[in-house]
Design a protein around this motif. Structure first.
Motif, PDB file in Angstrom:
ATOM      1  N   LEU A   1     -15.528  20.148  25.158  1.00  7.90           N
ATOM      2  CA  LEU A   1     -16.892  19.710  24.891  1.00  7.90           C
ATOM      3  C   LEU A   1     -17.811  19.954  26.079  1.00  7.90           C
ATOM      4  N   ASP A   2     -19.110  20.090  25.816  1.00  6.90           N
ATOM      5  CA  ASP A   2     -20.074  20.147  26.905  1.00  6.90           C
ATOM      6  C   ASP A   2     -20.372  18.727  27.381  1.00  6.90           C
ATOM      7  N   GLU A   3     -21.261  18.590  28.343  1.00  2.40           N
ATOM      8  CA  GLU A   3     -21.503  17.280  28.941  1.00  2.40           C
ATOM      9  C   GLU A   3     -22.000  16.263  27.917  1.00  2.40           C
ATOM     10  N   ASP A   4     -22.926  16.676  27.063  1.00  2.00           N
ATOM     11  CA  ASP A   4     -23.424  15.769  26.040  1.00  2.00           C
ATOM     12  C   ASP A   4     -22.323  15.387  25.055  1.00  2.00           C
ATOM     13  N   GLY A   5     -21.492  16.364  24.707  1.00  2.00           N
ATOM     14  CA  GLY A   5     -20.385  16.104  23.792  1.00  2.00           C
ATOM     15  C   GLY A   5     -19.382  15.126  24.378  1.00  2.00           C
ATOM     16  N   ARG A   6     -19.077  15.286  25.662  1.00  2.00           N
ATOM     17  CA  ARG A   6     -18.134  14.367  26.319  1.00  2.00           C
ATOM     18  C   ARG A   6     -18.714  12.960  26.377  1.00  2.00           C
ATOM     19  N   ARG A   7     -20.013  12.876  26.620  1.00  3.89           N
ATOM     20  CA  ARG A   7     -20.647  11.558  26.672  1.00  3.89           C
ATOM     21  C   ARG A   7     -20.564  10.873  25.306  1.00  3.89           C
ATOM     22  N   ALA A   8     -20.798  11.630  24.247  1.00  9.51           N
ATOM     23  CA  ALA A   8     -20.737  11.062  22.900  1.00  9.51           C
ATOM     24  C   ALA A   8     -19.305  10.683  22.530  1.00  9.51           C
ATOM     25  N   PHE A   9     -18.370  11.506  22.943  1.00  6.67           N
ATOM     26  CA  PHE A   9     -16.946  11.235  22.684  1.00  6.67           C
ATOM     27  C   PHE A   9     -16.530   9.934  23.373  1.00  6.67           C
ATOM     28  N   ARG A  10     -16.885   9.800  24.630  1.00  4.95           N
ATOM     29  CA  ARG A  10     -16.557   8.572  25.374  1.00  4.95           C
ATOM     30  C   ARG A  10     -17.190   7.355  24.705  1.00  4.95           C
ATOM     31  N   ALA A  11     -18.423   7.484  24.268  1.00  7.50           N
ATOM     32  CA  ALA A  11     -19.110   6.366  23.619  1.00  7.50           C
ATOM     33  C   ALA A  11     -18.388   5.944  22.341  1.00  7.50           C
TER      34      ALA A  11
ATOM     35  N   ALA B   1     -13.263  -2.003  27.503  1.00  3.96           N
ATOM     36  CA  ALA B   1     -13.299  -0.854  26.603  1.00  3.96           C
ATOM     37  C   ALA B   1     -13.595   0.429  27.376  1.00  3.96           C
ATOM     38  N   GLU B   2     -14.439   0.324  28.389  1.00  5.32           N
ATOM     39  CA  GLU B   2     -14.753   1.487  29.223  1.00  5.32           C
ATOM     40  C   GLU B   2     -13.517   1.947  30.000  1.00  5.32           C
ATOM     41  N   HIS B   3     -12.749   0.983  30.502  1.00  7.39           N
ATOM     42  CA  HIS B   3     -11.508   1.322  31.212  1.00  7.39           C
ATOM     43  C   HIS B   3     -10.545   2.045  30.286  1.00  7.39           C
ATOM     44  N   PHE B   4     -10.405   1.545  29.055  1.00  4.90           N
ATOM     45  CA  PHE B   4      -9.544   2.210  28.070  1.00  4.90           C
ATOM     46  C   PHE B   4      -9.996   3.649  27.849  1.00  4.90           C
ATOM     47  N   ALA B   5     -11.293   3.835  27.589  1.00  7.19           N
ATOM     48  CA  ALA B   5     -11.808   5.173  27.293  1.00  7.19           C
ATOM     49  C   ALA B   5     -11.560   6.122  28.457  1.00  7.19           C
ATOM     50  N   ASP B   6     -11.864   5.689  29.669  1.00 10.99           N
ATOM     51  CA  ASP B   6     -11.692   6.559  30.835  1.00 10.99           C
ATOM     52  C   ASP B   6     -10.221   6.835  31.121  1.00 10.99           C
ATOM     53  N   PHE B   7      -9.386   5.840  30.904  1.00 11.19           N
ATOM     54  CA  PHE B   7      -7.943   6.018  31.113  1.00 11.19           C
ATOM     55  C   PHE B   7      -7.397   7.087  30.171  1.00 11.19           C
ATOM     56  N   PHE B   8      -7.785   7.002  28.897  1.00 10.62           N
ATOM     57  CA  PHE B   8      -7.283   7.968  27.918  1.00 10.62           C
ATOM     58  C   PHE B   8      -7.910   9.345  28.108  1.00 10.62           C
ATOM     59  N   LEU B   9      -9.170   9.398  28.479  1.00  9.11           N
ATOM     60  CA  LEU B   9      -9.804  10.692  28.726  1.00  9.11           C
ATOM     61  C   LEU B   9      -9.206  11.395  29.937  1.00  9.11           C
ATOM     62  N   THR B  10      -8.661  10.623  30.866  1.00  9.30           N
ATOM     63  CA  THR B  10      -8.079  11.203  32.083  1.00  9.30           C
ATOM     64  C   THR B  10      -6.619  11.595  31.899  1.00  9.30           C
ATOM     65  N   TYR B  11      -5.855  10.790  31.140  1.00 11.26           N
ATOM     66  CA  TYR B  11      -4.405  10.958  31.140  1.00 11.26           C
ATOM     67  C   TYR B  11      -3.780  11.355  29.803  1.00 11.26           C
ATOM     68  N   TYR B  12      -4.395  11.010  28.674  1.00 11.30           N
ATOM     69  CA  TYR B  12      -3.767  11.237  27.374  1.00 11.30           C
ATOM     70  C   TYR B  12      -4.094  12.645  26.880  1.00 11.30           C
ATOM     71  N   GLY B  13      -3.074  13.457  26.668  1.00 16.82           N
ATOM     72  CA  GLY B  13      -3.257  14.859  26.327  1.00 16.82           C
ATOM     73  C   GLY B  13      -4.278  15.130  25.233  1.00 16.82           C
ATOM     74  N   PRO B  14      -4.161  14.510  24.040  1.00 18.32           N
ATOM     75  CA  PRO B  14      -5.114  14.817  22.965  1.00 18.32           C
ATOM     76  C   PRO B  14      -6.570  14.526  23.321  1.00 18.32           C
ATOM     77  N   THR B  15      -6.843  13.403  23.986  1.00 17.19           N
ATOM     78  CA  THR B  15      -8.224  13.096  24.357  1.00 17.19           C
ATOM     79  C   THR B  15      -8.670  13.944  25.545  1.00 17.19           C
ATOM     80  N   TYR B  16      -7.759  14.200  26.478  1.00 20.16           N
ATOM     81  CA  TYR B  16      -8.065  15.044  27.634  1.00 20.16           C
ATOM     82  C   TYR B  16      -8.455  16.447  27.190  1.00 20.16           C
ATOM     83  N   LYS B  17      -7.638  17.046  26.312  1.00 21.81           N
ATOM     84  CA  LYS B  17      -7.916  18.415  25.872  1.00 21.81           C
ATOM     85  C   LYS B  17      -9.155  18.481  24.983  1.00 21.81           C
TER      86      LYS B  17
END
Length: 268
Positions: free
Chosen positions: A227-237, A206-222
């Motif tokens: 978001l700030d650091e706390d927001g990104r952490r919550a989003f990934r979670a 699940a962590e690999h999925f989240a990081d893959f999409f946060l790195t490459y998928y436009g909607p999740t990347y943008k």
């Protein structure tokens, strides 16, 4: 300040040009292949792939010896699609163009298709109007779209909770419901036949999925970019939680079924 469809479209173009959609696009290859098999374009028939991305539908149709064109408004994706066609020795007319303003005459194509593409337009009605306009009478319009209740539908809702879409933006998963498609096409089609399908996608975790999409998928990347650091952490979670909740693998990896709607309409 009022947000127009043109404003939304500009934001969408920037979204799909961010990350690296070419690394995401291949996970939808089975969806495109299933769509083309369902619509079943004949050799020699004219086919248009709208919002082609990196060209999945166009390539599948060209392998059936159809005469194929494909459009997308992101130049990097059009270039990637062209490279793929050249690598396979396929002749496809790829163009940079807008799904809401197709550069083709009325009644031009025997088949008009889009897999996980036209659903992301800004003005849904205008995009639907264009699909119908360029199809010939008796021609078939085939679409594959994520459903609102499926995995990607839930993913997009998660994105919206962390980074709200522009005011006036329409949910893309509207295209994944038969009711909305009938409304968009109206009396201009004689039938709309739908089938719910799914594609199983696998990731290391699940962590690999989240990081893959946060790195490459436009909607999740943008979204993460806003978001700030706390927001990104919550989003990934939340992405990890979503993936874990859908996981049916029993070997420590991730396997999720992504639901989509295939719709085939016949122009009057």
């Amino acid at each position: 300040m009022t947000t127009t469809f043109e404003d939304i479209k500009a934001k969408q173009r920037a979204t799909w040009g961010s990350g690296d959609y070419a690394k995401i696009a291949w996970v939808t290859v089975p969806v495109a292949e299933t769509l083309v098999a369902t619509v079943d374009p004949r050799p020699g028939a004219t086919v248009l792939d709208v919002a082609t991305g990196t060209g999945h539908v166009a390539l599948a149709a060209a392998r059936r010896f159809a005469v194929v064109s494909g459009i997308d408004y992101v130049p990097e994706l059009v270039a990637a699609a062209q490279r793929r066609a050249e690598a396979e020795g396929l002749t496809i007319d790829f163009r940079e163009a807008d799904a809401e303003n197709l550069p083709f005459g009325d009644d031009s194509f025997d088949y008009v298709m889009s897999a996980i593409g036209v659903m992301f337009t800004a003005n849904h009605q205008k995009a639907a109007d264009e699909l119908v306009r360029v199809a010939r009478p008796g021609g078939r319009i085939g679409l594959a779209s994520w459903t609102p209740t499926g995995f990607i539908g839930q993913l997009l809702k998660t994105v919206g909770r962390h980074a709200a879409p522009p005011p006036g933006a329409l949910p893309p998963t509207r295209w994944g419901t038969e009711e909305v498609l009938r409304e968009l096409f109206g009396e201009r089609v004689s039938s709309v036949e739908t089938t719910v399908a799914k594609v199983t996608q696998r990731f290391e975790s699940a962590e690999h999925f989240a990081d893959f999409f946060l790195t490459y998928y436009g909607p999740t990347y943008k979204a993460a970019e806003r978001l700030d650091e706390d927001g990104r952490r919550a989003f990934r979670a939340d992405l990890i939680e979503l993936a874990n909740g859908a996981n049916h693998a029993a070997d420590g990896t991730l396997a999720c079924d992504w639901e989509y709607l295939i719709a085939v309409a016949t122009k009057v």
